[in-house]
Design an enzyme around this catalytic site. Structure first.
Site, mmCIF file in Angstrom:
data_model
loop_
_atom_site.group_PDB
_atom_site.id
_atom_site.type_symbol
_atom_site.label_atom_id
_atom_site.label_comp_id
_atom_site.label_asym_id
_atom_site.label_seq_id
_atom_site.Cartn_x
_atom_site.Cartn_y
_atom_site.Cartn_z
ATOM 1 N N ASP A 160 -5.519 5.655 9.884
ATOM 2 C CA ASP A 160 -6.406 5.968 9.515
ATOM 3 C C ASP A 160 -6.614 4.940 9.167
ATOM 4 O O ASP A 160 -8.338 4.548 8.355
ATOM 5 C CB ASP A 160 -6.837 7.028 8.824
ATOM 6 C CG ASP A 160 -5.859 7.750 9.398
ATOM 7 O OD1 ASP A 160 -6.113 8.411 10.596
ATOM 8 O OD2 ASP A 160 -6.009 9.171 8.545
ATOM 9 N N HIS A 219 1.261 -1.234 0.429
ATOM 10 C CA HIS A 219 -0.209 0.108 -0.074
ATOM 11 C C HIS A 219 0.668 1.538 -0.374
ATOM 12 O O HIS A 219 0.280 2.287 0.336
ATOM 13 C CB HIS A 219 -1.417 -0.099 1.343
ATOM 14 C CG HIS A 219 -2.577 -0.522 0.147
ATOM 15 N ND1 HIS A 219 -2.086 -1.700 0.005
ATOM 16 C CD2 HIS A 219 -3.680 -0.722 1.125
ATOM 17 C CE1 HIS A 219 -3.214 -1.460 -0.270
ATOM 18 N NE2 HIS A 219 -4.280 -1.377 0.498
ATOM 19 N N GLU A 262 -7.388 15.323 14.585
ATOM 20 C CA GLU A 262 -6.687 15.215 13.656
ATOM 21 C C GLU A 262 -7.712 17.061 12.596
ATOM 22 O O GLU A 262 -8.624 17.294 12.646
ATOM 23 C CB GLU A 262 -7.333 14.254 12.623
ATOM 24 C CG GLU A 262 -6.466 13.500 12.846
ATOM 25 C CD GLU A 262 -6.455 11.434 11.172
ATOM 26 O OE1 GLU A 262 -7.192 11.879 10.418
ATOM 27 O OE2 GLU A 262 -5.276 10.455 11.572
#
Ligand code: FAD
Length: 533
Positions: A169, A97, A284
């Site tokens: 996240d 990823h 965030e």
């Protein structure tokens, strides 16, 4: 088969080698004499799967893919390469990823780390057998295989009412993959990045040695590997500190049209780093540029259509058209449910968001942590998940964050409607251990820095080139303005770029590379050191 069985065992290796197809390309032929030979895949399906990544921008095929059953399999392969007259590259790949080919091994072997989980899972009663939770003694921790997905670590630890403190996240990425970078998220302001919460590691070094290291034992390897971009060793186990997990989350977003108020409030929120009783447990932020709210999706998983309508009105009224969101969360359980609303009110009273622009949700702890999974499902069904992702992540010093906002969001991106997400949130530098390889933002004058994620997707023809040009323009602007940004999940095409990235740490990085991976075998896709051969 019978003929094979009656061959004396010392000959069987040679015969097996002769029966195998000859390895593709430049891998040494005596590779087939290894015990791991049967776990190497040379077929196109296997090599093609290991040839690209989430970024979808760089592609390069390995000669083979190793599907290890144990860390010893990885060690055997690395040791073989390291002792070969022509060493070949070896890259551990978690979920692939990363966005710039960091998990690729052109001309070498990709180690499919996920095979470690698959191998153990088959026939096992215990679904998470490479995730073991310790609740005895004073320290609460989990031992997780480097190949484990954070989502699986979460599920295993929750069975004991516990969880790691810091989360990325997105949870469908591996422990080894994020610890090679840093692992940042909305809890890092209080607990530091994920690497700051690791107690011990098992590592296969670039020499093929298996070493257990910690702050007290082989600490140079421990500190090198954390944030080490896969350059010093393959993480096969990480011992990660845990905390009691609460069951529910009050999740809020607060809208701002003024960047000064937005950043001031974010910094106020993260200043409560020492006190879990006050403030948010997670902080965030996001930036919605230009006409995103007026012309983008009519609703999202968080905002209803009516919310978007109100926010679009706010964007239209603001001179820049930019709307900022603070995203905060408070964890709670049955015993604190009655007071969570009061706690939220007390936090909100200190803040200066646009009046009435508070959006709140109540979700389970797991739903909150795994929220991007839901977005992934939506994006997949719309066919916009498997598209190129020319992402650029930067750490911006607090002292220059308003210049960055003016030059990038209201300069380089003026008129652009981004597809994807722009993240922007601050972290405390004192929560990072500067002895680790990972590079944080800020400098001695800045105790706070911002993570800015330009997480944009290329959905139309020509988007990749355009987004790359804009990324270049952002970096150019930062250089010209002397903003001193550092890349997170860094990517450079020259060693000069890496030298600048690591600054004073560079000579130490090179020294540790020479010590732990002297042949430059590991994770060549990072392009930190020249390829072997
Ligand atoms: P890979 O891409 O497979 O590997 C990354 C690098 O690490 C490669 O160089 C590889 O060789 C090396 N590596 C892999 N496994 C090991 C190992 N066991 N030991 C040593 N080296 C290894 N990051 C954050 O910090 N915070 C976020 O909130 C966040 N959100 C994300 C959301 C999405 C949707 C995506 C796609 C990425 C996000 N990331 C985030 C980035 C992510 O943490 C990194 O890209 C991470 O490397 C991905 O893990 P992976 O298992 O896919 O690693």
């Amino acid at each position: 088969l019978i003929a094979f069985l009656i061959i004396p065992s010392y000959l069987s290796v040679i015969v097996a080698a002769q029966l195998q197809p000859s390895p593709a390309g430049g891998l040494p032929g005596d590779l087939f004499a290894l015990n791991v030979a049967s776990k190497l895949r040379f077929d196109c399906n296997s090599t093609a799967r290991a040839s690209s990544d989430f970024g979808g921008i760089v592609a390069a095929a390995p000669e083979a893919v190793l599907r290890p059953a144990t860390p010893a399999d990885i060690a055997e392969l690395v040791r073989f390469s390291a002792s070969s007259p022509s060493p070949f590259p070896v890259a551990p790949r978690g979920q692939g990823h990363s966005a710039r080919g960091q998990s690729l091994a052109p001309g070498g072997v990709v180690v499919d780390m996920r095979a470690l989980a698959a191998g153990r899972r088959a026939g096992s009663q215990n679904h998470h057998c490479r995730v073991n939770v310790s609740t005895g003694g004073t320290a609460l921790y989990v031992d997780a295989g480097g190949e484990q997905l954070w989502g699986d670590v979460l599920r295993a630890t929750l069975e004991h009412g516990l969880a790691p403190r810091v989360w990325t996240d997105y949870l469908r990425i591996t422990v080894g993959g994020t610890l090679s970078n840093a692992g940042i998220g909305g809890q890092a302001f209080r607990h530091g990045p994920q690497i700051a919460n690791v107690l011990e590691l098992d590592v296969v070094t670039g020499r093929g040695d298996i070493v257990t290291c910690s702050r007290d034992k082989d600490s140079d390897l421990f500190l090198a590997v954390l944030g080490g971009l896969g350059q010093f060793g393959v993480i096969t186990r990480a011992r990660i500190g845990l905390e009691p997990a609460l069951k529910r989350t009050r999740w809020v977003r607060l809208a701002y049209s003024d960047v000064v108020k937005f950043t001031r409030d974010q910094e106020l929120l993260i200043s409560t780093r020492s006190s879990e009783a006050a403030g948010f447990d997670y902080v965030e932020g996001q930036v919605a540029l230009n006409r995103t709210l007026t012309e983008g999706p009519k609703s999202t998983l968080f905002f209803s259509g009516a919310d978007i309508g109100r926010l679009a009105g706010l964007a239209a009224e603001s001179a820049s058209g930019v709307v900022y969101f603070i995203e905060g969360a408070i964890y709670y359980d049955e015993s604190t449910a009655a007071s969570v609303e009061q706690k939220l009110e007390a936090v909100l009273e200190q803040l200066t968001f646009e009046e009435g622009f508070v959006f709140a949700k109540d979700v389970s702890y797991v739903q909150f942590l795994d929220r991007v999974r839901q977005e992934e499902r939506v994006l997949r069904s719309a066919g916009v998940w498997d598209v190129p992702h020319p992402w650029l992540n930067l750490f911006v010093p607090r002292s220059r964050v308003l210049d960055f906002d003016a030059g990038v969001f209201k300069g380089v991106f003026a008129g652009v409607i981004p597809v994807g997400v722009i993240l922007m949130y601050p972290m405390n530098r004192d929560r990072w251990d500067n002895r680790m390889t990972a590079v944080s933002g800020g400098d001695d004058d800045d105790d706070v820095f911002y993570a800015v994620g330009l997480l944009r997707s290329a959905v139309a023809a020509g988007d990749v080139e355009r987004l790359e040009r804009e990324n270049e323009a952002v970096l150019d602007f930062c250089d010209r303005a002397g903003i001193g940004c550092k890349q997170y999940l860094p990517h450079y095409t020259s060693q000069d770029g890496w030298r600048r990235h690591f600054g004073a740490k560079w000579s130490r990085v090179a020294e540790l590379k020479a010590k732990y991976d002297p042949h430059g075998i590991l994770s060549p896709g990072q392009r930190l050191f020249s390829l072997p051969g």
